[in-house]
Motif scaffolding. Structure first.
Motif, PDB file in Angstrom:
ATOM      1  N   LEU A   1       5.449   0.560   4.008  1.00 45.08           N
ATOM      2  CA  LEU A   1       4.407   0.876   3.016  1.00 45.08           C
ATOM      3  C   LEU A   1       4.944   1.853   1.967  1.00 45.08           C
ATOM      4  N   SER A   2       5.802   2.754   2.400  1.00 43.21           N
ATOM      5  CA  SER A   2       6.414   3.692   1.439  1.00 43.21           C
ATOM      6  C   SER A   2       7.363   2.950   0.499  1.00 43.21           C
ATOM      7  N   PHE A   3       8.032   1.958   1.049  1.00 42.34           N
ATOM      8  CA  PHE A   3       8.936   1.118   0.249  1.00 42.34           C
ATOM      9  C   PHE A   3       8.127   0.367  -0.828  1.00 42.34           C
ATOM     10  N   TYR A   4       7.002  -0.199  -0.425  1.00 46.01           N
ATOM     11  CA  TYR A   4       6.130  -0.894  -1.392  1.00 46.01           C
ATOM     12  C   TYR A   4       5.665   0.079  -2.471  1.00 46.01           C
ATOM     13  N   ARG A   5       5.258   1.259  -2.015  1.00 43.82           N
ATOM     14  CA  ARG A   5       4.735   2.256  -2.959  1.00 43.82           C
ATOM     15  C   ARG A   5       5.809   2.643  -3.982  1.00 43.82           C
ATOM     16  N   THR A   6       7.019   2.889  -3.491  1.00 45.83           N
ATOM     17  CA  THR A   6       8.115   3.274  -4.386  1.00 45.83           C
ATOM     18  C   THR A   6       8.405   2.159  -5.388  1.00 45.83           C
ATOM     19  N   SER A   7       8.374   0.930  -4.890  1.00 43.10           N
ATOM     20  CA  SER A   7       8.670  -0.205  -5.745  1.00 43.10           C
ATOM     21  C   SER A   7       7.583  -0.390  -6.823  1.00 43.10           C
TER      22      SER A   7
ATOM     23  N   HIS B   1      -1.650   1.258 -10.644  1.00 42.21           N
ATOM     24  CA  HIS B   1      -2.796   1.220  -9.722  1.00 42.21           C
ATOM     25  C   HIS B   1      -2.341   0.804  -8.320  1.00 42.21           C
ATOM     26  N   HIS B   2      -1.406  -0.149  -8.245  1.00 41.93           N
ATOM     27  CA  HIS B   2      -0.899  -0.576  -6.924  1.00 41.93           C
ATOM     28  C   HIS B   2      -0.221   0.593  -6.195  1.00 41.93           C
ATOM     29  N   ALA B   3       0.497   1.398  -6.966  1.00 46.36           N
ATOM     30  CA  ALA B   3       1.157   2.567  -6.349  1.00 46.36           C
ATOM     31  C   ALA B   3       0.084   3.490  -5.761  1.00 46.36           C
TER      32      ALA B   3
ATOM     33  N   THR C   1      -0.600   4.533  -1.870  1.00 50.02           N
ATOM     34  CA  THR C   1      -0.678   5.963  -1.540  1.00 50.02           C
ATOM     35  C   THR C   1      -1.958   6.230  -0.746  1.00 50.02           C
ATOM     36  N   ASP C   2      -3.044   5.625  -1.228  1.00 50.84           N
ATOM     37  CA  ASP C   2      -4.338   5.834  -0.591  1.00 50.84           C
ATOM     38  C   ASP C   2      -4.391   5.168   0.785  1.00 50.84           C
ATOM     39  N   CYS C   3      -3.797   3.996   0.881  1.00 48.89           N
ATOM     40  CA  CYS C   3      -3.775   3.271   2.160  1.00 48.89           C
ATOM     41  C   CYS C   3      -3.024   4.106   3.208  1.00 48.89           C
ATOM     42  N   ILE C   4      -1.887   4.654   2.803  1.00 50.34           N
ATOM     43  CA  ILE C   4      -1.096   5.480   3.737  1.00 50.34           C
ATOM     44  C   ILE C   4      -1.925   6.703   4.160  1.00 50.34           C
TER      45      ILE C   4
ATOM     46  N   LEU D   1      -4.526   5.920   6.647  1.00 53.00           N
ATOM     47  CA  LEU D   1      -3.939   5.704   7.975  1.00 53.00           C
ATOM     48  C   LEU D   1      -3.329   7.011   8.507  1.00 53.00           C
ATOM     49  N   LYS D   2      -3.704   8.074   7.867  1.00 53.09           N
ATOM     50  CA  LYS D   2      -3.359   9.436   8.307  1.00 53.09           C
ATOM     51  C   LYS D   2      -1.849   9.705   8.354  1.00 53.09           C
ATOM     52  N   ALA D   3      -1.180   9.265   7.303  1.00 53.82           N
ATOM     53  CA  ALA D   3       0.259   9.550   7.202  1.00 53.82           C
ATOM     54  C   ALA D   3       0.562   9.989   5.771  1.00 53.82           C
ATOM     55  N   GLN D   4       1.811  10.341   5.554  1.00 55.08           N
ATOM     56  CA  GLN D   4       2.235  10.735   4.211  1.00 55.08           C
ATOM     57  C   GLN D   4       3.387   9.847   3.772  1.00 55.08           C
ATOM     58  N   PRO D   5       3.382   9.410   2.504  1.00 51.14           N
ATOM     59  CA  PRO D   5       4.454   8.511   2.042  1.00 51.14           C
ATOM     60  C   PRO D   5       5.836   9.139   2.202  1.00 51.14           C
ATOM     61  N   LEU D   6       6.791   8.319   2.588  1.00 55.84           N
ATOM     62  CA  LEU D   6       8.174   8.803   2.683  1.00 55.84           C
ATOM     63  C   LEU D   6       8.780   8.801   1.293  1.00 55.84           C
ATOM     64  N   LYS D   7       9.680   9.737   1.086  1.00 52.96           N
ATOM     65  CA  LYS D   7      10.377   9.783  -0.192  1.00 52.96           C
ATOM     66  C   LYS D   7      11.626   8.916  -0.065  1.00 52.96           C
ATOM     67  N   LEU D   8      11.648   7.792  -0.738  1.00 52.89           N
ATOM     68  CA  LEU D   8      12.791   6.877  -0.619  1.00 52.89           C
ATOM     69  C   LEU D   8      13.628   6.934  -1.887  1.00 52.89           C
ATOM     70  N   ALA D   9      14.919   6.811  -1.705  1.00 54.78           N
ATOM     71  CA  ALA D   9      15.816   6.981  -2.849  1.00 54.78           C
ATOM     72  C   ALA D   9      15.756   5.806  -3.824  1.00 54.78           C
TER      73      ALA D   9
END
Ligand SMILES: [Fe+2]
Ligand SMILES: [Fe+2]
Lengths: 79, 189
Positions: free
Chosen positions: B13-19, B52-54, B58-61, B64-72
């Protein structure tokens, strides 16, 4: 003839760097680490200086001077 | 706070968010550069959708009670290094067309995973509606450019980017094989 210093000035303004850094020998990949910004820069220069480049034209481009040369070669006839 | 996501799910999900963020930044920048035109108009909507997708990821994560990972690196960075720099608006739209197709396929594959959390399912289905329009406007814009750029050149550009897409997708899948298989998402072409 393309005004080379105007192109360099534009590059500096898009990249938000000191114009002195934009010399002919400067390596583009060192000036711009983000490839998206490089795409945007190339589009901006074509719009500003009435040129049309394609992927093939960029293959041999490494430096600012190379890029200016390609822009020079691919200006619209009317420009 | 106990997260409802396992490590692999959070990574994906973090990968999707970053993309999505990278897509938004890319199109936003271009919208500022391009002269006023139909392409600029539709690209502005595209830019706002990707932003908006980002947010949706972010909101979905968060739900689900988590925090987005910071991906390079984003997936798009790898695309450009594999395919080469697109140099004009036709080439940018060609790479976008190939990329959007990949996104839809990936999201469709993910939405078929059994027992998917409802938050993820809802996010995927909301995003997919926009993604279909992305494909459509880009396809129409490319068609409208046939006179200017030549049909053959457009087809060649699409072909080149398609080849790069297959390489990058296969490489990404291989690199993250364990995570993706752990989630029950099988690589589809
Ligand atoms: Fe998106
Ligand atoms: Fe999209």
């Amino acid at each position: 003839m393309l005004d080379r210093s105007a192109v360099k000035f534009k590059i500096a303004s898009v990249l938000q760097v000191q114009p002195e850094l934009i010399v002919e020998e400067a390596i583009l990949n060192e000036l711009v680490v983000d490839s998206f910004i490089l795409v945007d820069l190339v589009i901006e220069l074509q719009e500003e200086f009435s040129c049309r480049l394609n992927q093939e034209n960029l293959k041999s481009v490494r430096t600012v001077g190379d890029l200016i040369q390609q822009l020079e070669l691919h200006r619209f006839a009317a420009a | 706070m106990t997260t409802k996501l396992n490590e692999n799910e959070l990574w994906l999900l973090s990968f999707y968010r970053t993309s999505e963020i990278s897509g938004a930044l890319f199109f936003g920048r271009l919208c500022k550069t391009l002269k006023s035109s139909a392409v600029q108009h539709d690209m502005s909507k595209h830019f706002s959708d990707e932003a908006h997708h980002a947010w949706l990821w972010t909101d979905c994560i968060a739900k689900l009670k988590a925090q987005p990972l910071k991906l390079a690196d984003s997936y798009q960075d790898q695309y450009i290094s594999a395919a080469g720099l697109p140099a004009n608006i036709m080439e940018i739209l060609a790479i976008t067309h190939v990329f959007e197709k990949r996104v839809i396929r990936q999201y469709a594959l993910h939405s078929r995973v059994p027992d998917l959390q409802p938050e993820i399912k809802e996010t995927l289905s909301a995003i997919m509606q926009d993604e279909r329009w992305h494909l459509e406007w880009v396809k129409n814009a490319l068609q409208s450019m046939e006179n200017e750029f030549g049909k053959e050149n457009i087809e060649q550009a699409l072909q080149r980017f398609l080849q790069a897409d297959e390489e990058v997708y296969a490489k990404t899948m291989k690199e993250h094989e364990e995570r993706v298989h752990g989630l029950g998402i099988l690589a589809g072409r």
